[in-house]
Design a protein around this motif. Structure first.
Motif, PDB file in Angstrom:
ATOM      1  N   MET A 183       0.812  -1.217   0.000  1.00 26.55           N
ATOM      2  CA  MET A 183       0.000   0.000   0.000  1.00 26.55           C
ATOM      3  C   MET A 183       0.847   1.269   0.000  1.00 26.55           C
ATOM      4  O   MET A 183       0.304   2.363  -0.070  1.00 26.55           O
ATOM      5  CB  MET A 183      -0.925   0.007   1.227  1.00 26.55           C
ATOM      6  CG  MET A 183      -1.996  -1.072   1.185  1.00 26.55           C
ATOM      7  SD  MET A 183      -3.033  -1.084   2.654  1.00 26.55           S
ATOM      8  CE  MET A 183      -1.972  -1.931   3.813  1.00 26.55           C
ATOM      9  N   LEU A 184       2.157   1.126   0.112  1.00 28.38           N
ATOM     10  CA  LEU A 184       3.048   2.285   0.156  1.00 28.38           C
ATOM     11  C   LEU A 184       4.215   2.082  -0.793  1.00 28.38           C
ATOM     12  O   LEU A 184       4.700   0.956  -0.953  1.00 28.38           O
ATOM     13  CB  LEU A 184       3.596   2.510   1.568  1.00 28.38           C
ATOM     14  CG  LEU A 184       2.709   3.208   2.596  1.00 28.38           C
ATOM     15  CD1 LEU A 184       3.441   3.297   3.919  1.00 28.38           C
ATOM     16  CD2 LEU A 184       2.323   4.596   2.123  1.00 28.38           C
ATOM     17  N   ALA A 185       4.657   3.158  -1.411  1.00 26.52           N
ATOM     18  CA  ALA A 185       5.894   3.091  -2.170  1.00 26.52           C
ATOM     19  C   ALA A 185       7.066   2.871  -1.209  1.00 26.52           C
ATOM     20  O   ALA A 185       6.984   3.198  -0.020  1.00 26.52           O
ATOM     21  CB  ALA A 185       6.088   4.378  -2.970  1.00 26.52           C
ATOM     22  N   ARG A 186       8.152   2.343  -1.717  1.00 28.74           N
ATOM     23  CA  ARG A 186       9.270   1.987  -0.835  1.00 28.74           C
ATOM     24  C   ARG A 186       9.916   3.194  -0.164  1.00 28.74           C
ATOM     25  O   ARG A 186      10.534   3.065   0.883  1.00 28.74           O
ATOM     26  CB  ARG A 186      10.331   1.209  -1.625  1.00 28.74           C
ATOM     27  CG  ARG A 186       9.933  -0.221  -1.909  1.00 28.74           C
ATOM     28  CD  ARG A 186      11.108  -1.027  -2.434  1.00 28.74           C
ATOM     29  NE  ARG A 186      10.775  -2.439  -2.519  1.00 28.74           N
ATOM     30  CZ  ARG A 186      10.956  -3.293  -1.532  1.00 28.74           C
ATOM     31  NH1 ARG A 186      11.447  -2.861  -0.391  1.00 28.74           N
ATOM     32  NH2 ARG A 186      10.641  -4.561  -1.666  1.00 28.74           N
ATOM     33  N   ASP A 187       9.794   4.373  -0.777  1.00 30.55           N
ATOM     34  CA  ASP A 187      10.405   5.561  -0.189  1.00 30.55           C
ATOM     35  C   ASP A 187       9.418   6.365   0.654  1.00 30.55           C
ATOM     36  O   ASP A 187       9.708   7.496   1.025  1.00 30.55           O
ATOM     37  CB  ASP A 187      11.002   6.444  -1.279  1.00 30.55           C
ATOM     38  CG  ASP A 187       9.954   6.905  -2.285  1.00 30.55           C
ATOM     39  OD1 ASP A 187       8.860   6.310  -2.315  1.00 30.55           O
ATOM     40  OD2 ASP A 187      10.230   7.868  -3.033  1.00 30.55           O
ATOM     41  N   ARG A 188       8.260   5.802   0.962  1.00 34.65           N
ATOM     42  CA  ARG A 188       7.281   6.472   1.807  1.00 34.65           C
ATOM     43  C   ARG A 188       7.064   5.654   3.077  1.00 34.65           C
ATOM     44  O   ARG A 188       7.254   4.432   3.088  1.00 34.65           O
ATOM     45  CB  ARG A 188       5.938   6.646   1.081  1.00 34.65           C
ATOM     46  CG  ARG A 188       6.035   7.325  -0.259  1.00 34.65           C
ATOM     47  CD  ARG A 188       6.643   8.702  -0.163  1.00 34.65           C
ATOM     48  NE  ARG A 188       5.805   9.624   0.600  1.00 34.65           N
ATOM     49  CZ  ARG A 188       6.124  10.866   0.876  1.00 34.65           C
ATOM     50  NH1 ARG A 188       7.295  11.352   0.457  1.00 34.65           N
ATOM     51  NH2 ARG A 188       5.308  11.646   1.560  1.00 34.65           N
ATOM     52  N   HIS A 189       6.647   6.327   4.151  1.00 32.38           N
ATOM     53  CA  HIS A 189       6.523   5.669   5.445  1.00 32.38           C
ATOM     54  C   HIS A 189       5.198   6.050   6.108  1.00 32.38           C
ATOM     55  O   HIS A 189       4.729   7.191   5.987  1.00 32.38           O
ATOM     56  CB  HIS A 189       7.690   6.065   6.355  1.00 32.38           C
ATOM     57  CG  HIS A 189       9.035   5.726   5.784  1.00 32.38           C
ATOM     58  ND1 HIS A 189       9.631   4.499   5.959  1.00 32.38           N
ATOM     59  CD2 HIS A 189       9.889   6.457   5.017  1.00 32.38           C
ATOM     60  CE1 HIS A 189      10.804   4.494   5.338  1.00 32.38           C
ATOM     61  NE2 HIS A 189      10.975   5.667   4.755  1.00 32.38           N
ATOM     62  N   ALA A 190       4.623   5.078   6.797  1.00 32.25           N
ATOM     63  CA  ALA A 190       3.338   5.297   7.449  1.00 32.25           C
ATOM     64  C   ALA A 190       3.488   6.235   8.645  1.00 32.25           C
ATOM     65  O   ALA A 190       4.565   6.361   9.232  1.00 32.25           O
ATOM     66  CB  ALA A 190       2.756   3.958   7.899  1.00 32.25           C
ATOM     67  N   VAL A 191       2.381   6.865   9.014  1.00 31.70           N
ATOM     68  CA  VAL A 191       2.301   7.710  10.207  1.00 31.70           C
ATOM     69  C   VAL A 191       1.389   6.987  11.195  1.00 31.70           C
ATOM     70  O   VAL A 191       0.230   6.704  10.889  1.00 31.70           O
ATOM     71  CB  VAL A 191       1.731   9.097   9.880  1.00 31.70           C
ATOM     72  CG1 VAL A 191       1.606   9.939  11.135  1.00 31.70           C
ATOM     73  CG2 VAL A 191       2.603   9.801   8.847  1.00 31.70           C
TER      74      VAL A 191
END
Length: 608
Positions: free
Chosen positions: A278-286
Motif C-alpha cells: 500500500m506504500l511506495a518503498r520511499d514512503r513511510h506510514a504515520v
C-alpha cells in the motif's frame, strides 16, 4: 600482571553516566520517567539552550522525604523493584542509576516534599550535588511533589560536551522525548517550555487517540483508523494513518510496549510488512501503536536507556501486529487521505484577465440610439489564463473530455459513497456526483488496486510462490550463523517456493526458487534473505518480493489511462471500489480518488 583494584565511586558514576546520559535528552527522559512512576497527574518541563544550560522537571507526584532524597542519589537504589523479580517490573525506570549518574556530570538540585500523612509527610527538602560533590542540603518551600534541576551539563567534562550538537538540535531531541512520553500517558498533563516559550501543553485525562492526533498530526483525526485488537494476553491499541497519509521519513512512527517508548526493529519491520503493498518503498506510514503484553513475555532490561526490548515469542508479536494493522486498514474501505490542494483552489479563484480585443463598431442604427461610442466591456471570463474566444473549432480546440447520456439513475444512487458517474475527463479521470460533493477518480490507479485484490482473493500469491526446480542446484556460501537461520526457516521458505537445505557448516544448497522471480541469481536472493533474517528475525524479504510481483501484474493488467469508458463501466468501477478494502489508494500509495465537497465548490463561485 597489573593489579586488580576497585574503581572509586566518582569514576563508577561517570562511567555509568556515559551509558545513561549521552545528551540532554537522555537526562530529561530519565527525569520525566521518574515523575511518571511517582504517580504525577501533571508534569512541567523547562529547558534552556536545548537542555545544555538547564533542564527542570516539576511534578505533583508522591514526593520524597529527606532521607529518601539522600538514598535516591546512591547507585542502584530504587523504590521500583519491591523484590528481586526483575522480569515483573511494571515501571519505566528501575535501575537506580539515573540520578547519581546525572549528578556526577552536572549540577543537580532536588527539591521534594512527600505527599500523605504520618512519617513521610512534612516539610520540603533540598539537596544539591555539583558534579558528584555535595554542595547544599537543607529545608525548602514547595508543594507536595518533586522539582529537579539539571544545570551546566558536562560543564566539567569538556571532552563529552564538545561532542554535543547545537542547542537547536538538542532541543529537537528533547521535544521528541516529551512528545513520546505524553502520548504514552494520556492520563497525565504535560507542559514544555523552551527558553521561556511554551511549545507543548496537553491536559490530563485526554482520549488516547485524540492526544496522538494533537501531538503527531491533527490530520490523523480524519485520515487515520483506530486500532483495537486482542489476541490471547496481548492487546494492541493506537491510531494508524491511511496509506495515502504518509511521510518521506519514518520519524512519525511511535511505538510503545507496556507504556514504554521503544525503537524496536521487530516492530518497525512489522509495520513495514503491514503496509507492504500500500506504500511506495520511499514512503513511510504515520502511526502510534501501543502494545500491551504480560511483563514476563518481554525483557526491557537489554539496554541501559531501555529503548530496546526483547520478546519471548517474536513471531507471535510480529504476526499479531501485521494482522491487526491490516484488519484495521481493511475496515477503512475506500477511504483516502486527500482533499483539494490549496494551490489548485487558488488557481480556480484567481484568473488573469487578458486584454480584450477591439470590438467592431455597432451598426449605424444603434449608434443613433446612444449618446457615446459603443465599447466592449473590459472584464471577461478567463479560461486557462486566456480570454474566452467562443466555440469556433477553428480558433479553439475542443475540450479534452467526454460525456454521454446517463442511464436511468436508481433511487438510492445519491447514497453511494463514491456517487454516480457523470462523465470522463482526458480519458483518465471519472467525474462522479456524490451526495456531498464532486468525486474525481483516477481510473488506472483505482483499477490497479481492484485487480491486485482480486489476484490475492483468487490465490494468485500461492500460485506465484510455486517453486521452479533448478536444473543444477546452486551452492551458496554464507556464514555459519546465517546458515543456521536459513535452516531454521527452511519450511517457511518452501511455502514461498524457495527450497534450500544445509550443505556443510557454512553453505546452503538451493534446489528451487519461486517461478515468477526467475533463476537469474539464486545466490543473491538467498544472501538477501539471510541478511533480512539477521535484521528482522523473520523471512520478510521474500514475501515482499512476491507482493511486488503481484502488484506489477496488477498494474499491467488494469485499465490504462486514456481508455474511453462507458457510463455503465464507470459506475461498475465505482461500485467495486466501494466493496473493495483499501481501494482508497493504489499499489504505490497514491490516492485513487479525490473529493471536492459542496462547500469547496461554493467557495469557488464566491457563495461562501
Amino acid at each position: 600482571m597489573p593489579e586488580i583494584r576497585r574503581l572509586p565511586d566518582d569514576l563508577v558514576n561517570r562511567i555509568a553516566a556515559g551509558e545513561v546520559v549521552e545528551r540532554p535528552a537522555s537526562a530529561l527522559k530519565e527525569l520525566v520517567e521518574n515523575a511518571i512512576d511517582a504517580g504525577a497527574a501533571n508534569i512541567a518541563v523547562r529547558l534552556a539552550a536545548g537542555g545544555l544550560d538547564l533542564i527542570e522537571v516539576t511534578d505533583d507526584g508522591c514526593g520524597m522525604a529527606p532521607a529518601e532524597i539522600a538514598l535516591a542519589l546512591e547507585r542502584h537504589a530504587t523504590s521500583k523493584l519491591p523484590d528481586e523479580r526483575i522480569e515483573q517490573v511494571a515501571t519505566l525506570g528501575f535501575r537506580g542509576e539515573a540520578l547519581p549518574s546525572i549528578a556526577s556530570v552536572a549540577r543537580l538540585t532536588i527539591e521534594s516534599r512527600a505527599r500523605g500523612e504520618g512519617e513521610r509527610a512534612g516539610e520540603g527538602w533540598r539537596r544539591v550535588i555539583d558534579h558528584g560533590a555535595l554542595a547544599a542540603d537543607g529545608p525548602a518551600a514547595l508543594p507536595p511533589g518533586t522539582r529537579i534541576r539539571v544545570e551546566d551539563l558536562f560543564g566539567k567534562v569538556p571532552a563529552r560536551r564538545k561532542f554535543l550538537r547545537s542547542a537547536r538540535a538538542e532541543y529537537a531531541v528533547c521535544l521528541d522525548i516529551v512528545r513520546r512520553l505524553a502520548m504514552a500517558r494520556p492520563e497525565i498533563g504535560f507542559t514544555l517550555e523552551h527558553d521561556g516559550r511554551r511549545v507543548l501543553a496537553v491536559q490530563p485525562g485526554e482520549d488516547a487517540a485524540a492526544r496522538v492526533a494533537r501531538i503527531v498530526a491533527r490530520e490523523l483525526a480524519d485520515d487515520g483508523v483506530v486500532i483495537a485488537a486482542e489476541r490471547g494476553a496481548a492487546r494492541l491499541t493506537g491510531v494508524a494513518g491511511l496509506p495515502t497519509f504518509n511521510r518521506g521519513v519514518a520519524d512519525h512512527q511511535y511505538l510503545f510496549v507496556n507504556g514504554r517508548p521503544v525503537k524496536d526493529r521487530l516492530l518497525i519491520g512489522a509495520v513495514r510488512g503491514a503496509y507492504a503493498d500500500m506504500l511506495a518503498r520511499d514512503r513511510h506510514a504515520v502511526l502510534a501503536l501501543f502494545l500491551q503484553v504480560p511483563p514476563e513475555d518481554v525483557d526491557v532490561n537489554v539496554h541501559p536507556a531501555k529503548t530496546e526490548v526483547r520478546f519471548r515469542d517474536p513471531a507471535f508479536v510480529r504476526g499479531f501486529l501485521v494482522g491487526a494493522l491490516r484488519h484495521a486498514l481493511d475496515t477503512a474501505g475506500q477511504r483516502s487521505a486527500q482533499g483539494p490542494a490549496a494551490s489548485a483552489m487558488a488557481n480556480w479563484q484567481v484568473e488573469p484577465v487578458a486584454p480584450a480585443p477591439a470590438a467592431p463598431p455597432p451598426p449605424r442604427g444603434l449608434q443613433s440610439l446612444f449618446a457615446r461610442e459603443y465599447s466592449a466591456p473590459q472584464a471577461r471570463v478567463g479560461e486557462a489564463g486566456q480570454a474566452w474566444r467562443g466555440y469556433d473549432e477553428a480558433i479553439m480546440a475542443p475540450p479534452a473530455a467526454r460525456a454521454e447520456q446517463a442511464e436511468a439513475e436508481p433511487e438510492a444512487a445519491a447514497q453511494y459513497p463514491l456517487g454516480v458517474a457523470r462523465g470522463q475527463v482526458a480519458g483518465t479521470y471519472i467525474v462522479a456526483e456524490a451526495q456531498d460533493g464532486l468525486v474525481i477518480v483516477d481510473q488506472h490507479a483505482a483499477h490497479e488496486r481492484l485487480v491486485l485484490e482480486r489476484l490475492k482473493a483468487a490465490g494468485a500469491g500461492e500460485a506465484m510462490a510455486r517453486g521452479q526446480a533448478l536444473l543444477l542446484p546452486e551452492v551458496v556460501e554464507l556464514e555459519e550463523t546465517a546458515c543456521d537461520a536459513l535452516e531454521d526457516k527452511a519450511g517457511e521458505l518452501a511455502r514461498f517456493g524457495l527450497v534450500v537445505e544445509r550443505f556443510g557448516p557454512s553453505a546452503m544448497l538451493v534446489r528451487a526458487v519461486p517461478s515468477v522471480l526467475g533463476t537469474s541469481d539464486p545466490g543473491a536472493l538467498v544472501r538477501d534473505i539471510a541478511d533480512d533474517l539477521a535484521q528482522n528475525g523473520d523471512a520478510l524479504l521474500l514475501g515482499e518480493r512476491l507482493e511486488h510481483v503481484l502488484a506489477t501484474m496488477a498494474c499491467h493488467g488494469s485499465v490504462r489511462a486514456g481508455r474511453a469508458l462507458s457510463v455503465a463501466e464507470m459506475n461498475a468501477l465505482l461500485r467495486e471500489m466501494e466493496r473493495t478494502p483499501r481501494s482508497g489508494q493504489c499499489n504505490h500509495g497514491r490516492p485513487t480518488w479525490v473529493k471536492l465537497a459542496h462547500h469547496d465548490i461554493e467557495k469557488l463561485f464566491g457563495r461562501k
